[in-house]
Design a protein around this motif. Structure first.
Motif, mmCIF file in Angstrom:
data_model
loop_
_atom_site.group_PDB
_atom_site.id
_atom_site.type_symbol
_atom_site.label_atom_id
_atom_site.label_comp_id
_atom_site.label_asym_id
_atom_site.label_seq_id
_atom_site.Cartn_x
_atom_site.Cartn_y
_atom_site.Cartn_z
ATOM 1 N N GLU A 65 0.813 -1.217 0.000
ATOM 2 C CA GLU A 65 0.000 0.000 0.000
ATOM 3 C C GLU A 65 0.845 1.265 0.000
ATOM 4 O O GLU A 65 0.374 2.325 -0.394
ATOM 5 C CB GLU A 65 -0.932 0.015 1.211
ATOM 6 C CG GLU A 65 -2.055 -0.980 1.103
ATOM 7 C CD GLU A 65 -2.918 -1.030 2.340
ATOM 8 O OE1 GLU A 65 -2.484 -0.523 3.411
ATOM 9 O OE2 GLU A 65 -4.020 -1.594 2.246
ATOM 10 N N ASN A 66 2.087 1.171 0.417
ATOM 11 C CA ASN A 66 2.956 2.343 0.513
ATOM 12 C C ASN A 66 4.165 2.247 -0.401
ATOM 13 O O ASN A 66 5.272 2.644 -0.011
ATOM 14 C CB ASN A 66 3.402 2.528 1.970
ATOM 15 C CG ASN A 66 2.237 2.830 2.862
ATOM 16 O OD1 ASN A 66 1.594 3.852 2.726
ATOM 17 N ND2 ASN A 66 1.931 1.908 3.768
ATOM 18 N N GLN B 75 3.789 6.639 -7.285
ATOM 19 C CA GLN B 75 2.386 6.540 -7.680
ATOM 20 C C GLN B 75 2.241 5.571 -8.853
ATOM 21 O O GLN B 75 1.269 4.833 -8.942
ATOM 22 C CB GLN B 75 1.857 7.934 -8.060
ATOM 23 C CG GLN B 75 0.377 8.011 -8.255
ATOM 24 C CD GLN B 75 -0.381 7.896 -6.943
ATOM 25 O OE1 GLN B 75 0.160 8.135 -5.874
ATOM 26 N NE2 GLN B 75 -1.626 7.513 -7.029
ATOM 27 N N ARG C 223 2.053 2.125 -7.443
ATOM 28 C CA ARG C 223 0.810 1.886 -6.697
ATOM 29 C C ARG C 223 -0.392 1.720 -7.616
ATOM 30 O O ARG C 223 -1.363 1.079 -7.244
ATOM 31 C CB ARG C 223 0.559 3.032 -5.720
ATOM 32 C CG ARG C 223 1.469 3.013 -4.520
ATOM 33 C CD ARG C 223 1.023 4.001 -3.469
ATOM 34 N NE ARG C 223 1.063 5.373 -3.921
ATOM 35 C CZ ARG C 223 2.099 6.202 -3.752
ATOM 36 N NH1 ARG C 223 3.175 5.787 -3.129
ATOM 37 N NH2 ARG C 223 2.040 7.437 -4.186
ATOM 38 N N LYS D 277 -2.587 -6.380 -4.221
ATOM 39 C CA LYS D 277 -3.014 -5.768 -2.966
ATOM 40 C C LYS D 277 -4.400 -6.263 -2.565
ATOM 41 O O LYS D 277 -4.642 -6.590 -1.402
ATOM 42 C CB LYS D 277 -3.009 -4.241 -3.114
ATOM 43 C CG LYS D 277 -3.387 -3.504 -1.862
ATOM 44 C CD LYS D 277 -3.148 -2.006 -1.962
ATOM 45 C CE LYS D 277 -3.940 -1.380 -3.052
ATOM 46 N NZ LYS D 277 -3.882 0.079 -3.056
#
Length: 149
Positions: free
Chosen positions: A82-83, A87, A90, A99
């Protein structure tokens, strides 16, 4: 008419096979299946040229649903996913899928199947390395007895 009568038992047999395959999964079978999907997806992410750089920072993980450390390792792994630093990483569709699958597995193990799973080991290192060092209670007790002598 005779041909239709011969096909009826065959049709009944195949419809029975199809219905038997539609049984809902148990908690255990769902956890096993989802952990295999996650491992396969992780392997694809490590080999895919668009996501290879994104997953380099992910910790190694070898899922064993019989290891009591799986819940904490999934939680930690989910935090890292998640981190991710960029960007771009992600938002990659395969990483978003990873995820989601890890989150689903964590939820199923931690909430839905909480008392249904049986853990045979607590070897947290095995989830990171894939190498399990079985430690049985009787062996540890024997070692303690020998040390006291």
């Amino acid at each position: 008419m005779g041909r239709k009568m011969r096909l009826a038992p065959l049709l009944c047999f195949f419809s029975f096979i199809w219905l038997a395959d539609c049984a809902p999964p148990t908690c255990y079978s769902r956890v096993l299946g989802l952990s295999k999907e996650i491992m396969d997806l992780l392997e694809k992410l490590h080999n895919y040229h668009l996501t290879k750089t994104c997953v380099e920072i992910l910790p190694k993980m070898f899922l064993d649903v019989h290891n009591s450390c799986i819940v904490t390792k999934l939680r930690d792994f989910l935090y890292v996913v998640e981190n991710l630093p960029t960007q771009y990483c992600r938002e990659r569709p395969r990483i978003v899928l990873l995820k989601r699958k890890v989150n689903n597995l964590y939820t199923i193990i931690n909430r839905i199947c909480y008392r249904d799973l049986v853990y045979f080991t607590d070897d947290c290192e095995a989830i990171e390395t894939g190498q399990s060092n079985p430690r049985y209670g009787e062996d540890r007790l024997q070692l303690l007895v020998e040390e006291k002598r």
